[in-house]
Design an enzyme around this catalytic site. Structure first.
Site, mmCIF file in Angstrom:
data_model
loop_
_atom_site.group_PDB
_atom_site.id
_atom_site.type_symbol
_atom_site.label_atom_id
_atom_site.label_comp_id
_atom_site.label_asym_id
_atom_site.label_seq_id
_atom_site.Cartn_x
_atom_site.Cartn_y
_atom_site.Cartn_z
ATOM 1 C CG ASP A 1 -3.924 -7.217 23.246
ATOM 2 O OD1 ASP A 1 -4.846 -7.113 22.406
ATOM 3 O OD2 ASP A 1 -2.956 -7.986 23.091
ATOM 4 C CB SER A 2 -7.827 -3.258 21.073
ATOM 5 O OG SER A 2 -8.914 -3.692 21.855
ATOM 6 C CG ASP B 1 -6.638 -9.807 24.505
ATOM 7 O OD1 ASP B 1 -6.736 -11.002 24.164
ATOM 8 O OD2 ASP B 1 -7.001 -8.857 23.777
ATOM 9 C CD GLU C 1 -2.997 -11.586 19.717
ATOM 10 O OE1 GLU C 1 -1.952 -11.557 19.042
ATOM 11 O OE2 GLU C 1 -3.668 -10.572 19.978
ATOM 12 C CD GLU D 1 -7.955 -9.142 14.598
ATOM 13 O OE1 GLU D 1 -7.728 -9.605 15.729
ATOM 14 O OE2 GLU D 1 -7.725 -7.951 14.291
#
Ligand code: KIV
Length: 273
Positions: free
Chosen positions: A53-54, A92, A124, A191
């Site tokens: 989703d970056s 994502d 996440e 991360e």
């Protein structure tokens, strides 16, 4: 090619990723969001492509990953899947499509798998999204977890600084990793956390642990493609190794093209019909 290498494998699966961890072969993972880039990185031999989703940042220009929608993620994932013949493709689930409602989580995961043809999804969080993770896994969809700095929760934390430096946060992270493993996740991304903590997680869980800003003692590494290629120049965290300076290469090419058009050098006779 070493005998301990996945380079001769025709298609990467969760089973192969697990074997790679077992024999100590590091797993390579990069993001991709479109057909052309995905084709190149797949041909280069990457093990996992993350349709992250970056995309919200590097493709759409948003400040955070929060605005990207499920439809937009499916569009990117579909383009990537069309290009890939070897890599394992993970997508994502975007913010707001799985948190707090396991039925919606399942619906979102199924839409991604059905409409894009991807191989797995990523979420996440740990304990707080357990119900959603279990529900998605029960439908036979492989799930990758993501702990530590979780960009979808940026407004809860307020900064992109290193996570889990405090003992209590580190303990929760280890517990969350165990929960994700027990639920049946096939891998976890860590991360921006201390390398010593990431090492402990990779030793504690038996599933592959992929790091970004989490040191070298994990089972694999992931970077955002645009950052490692030097297309984005403003984002330079300590963990980022820039493997090319494509922004300069592209600027030169664009400037030369503009000059040639203005000077009437392009097109020449050979380039005309
Ligand atoms: O969206 C993304 O690119 C990611 C990576 C940073 C792991 O989640």
């Amino acid at each position: 090619m070493s005998v301990h290498s996945s380079a001769n494998i025709k298609r990467i699966t969760t089973h192969i990723l697990q074997e790679m961890k077992s024999r100590g072969e590091k797993i390579s993972m990069l993001t991709a969001y479109d057909f052309s880039m995905a084709k190149i990185v797949d041909s280069a031999g990457i093990d996992i492509i993350l349709v992250g989703d970056s995309a919200s940042n590097v493709m759409a220009g948003h400040e955070t990953t929060l605005p990207i929608t499920l439809d937009q993620m499916i569009y990117h994932a579909t383009s990537v899947v069309r290009a890939v013949s070897r890599a394992f493709v993970v997508v994502d689930i975007p913010f707001g499509s799985y948190q707090g409602n396991s039925s919606e989580a399942l619906r979102s995961a199924i839409r991604i798998m059905k409409e894009s043809g991807a191989h797995a999804i990523k979420v996440e969080g740990g304990a707080e999204i357990k119900e959603s993770v279990v529900r998605i896994l029960s439908a036979g969809v492989p799930v990758m977890g993501h702990l530590g700095l979780t960009p979808q929760s940026i407004y809860k934390f307020g900064t992109y600084s290193v996570r889990a430096k405090e003992e209590s946060e580190a303990e929760k992270l280890i517990e969350d990793a165990k929960i994700l493993e027990e639920c049946g996740c096939f891998a976890i991304v860590l991360e921006k956390i201390p390398a010593s903590l990431a090492k402990k997680v990779a030793e504690t869980v038996s599933i592959p642990v992929i790091g970004i800003g989490a040191g070298g003692d994990v089972d694999g590494q992931v970077l955002v493609m645009h950052d490692m290629l030097g297309i984005t120049q403003e984002f330079k965290p300590r963990f980022l190794r820039q493997y090319a300076d494509l922004q300069s290469v592209m600027m030169d090419a664009f400037a030369n093209y503009i000059k040639d058009v203005k000077n009437r050098d392009f097109p020449n006779e050979r380039e005309s019909y």
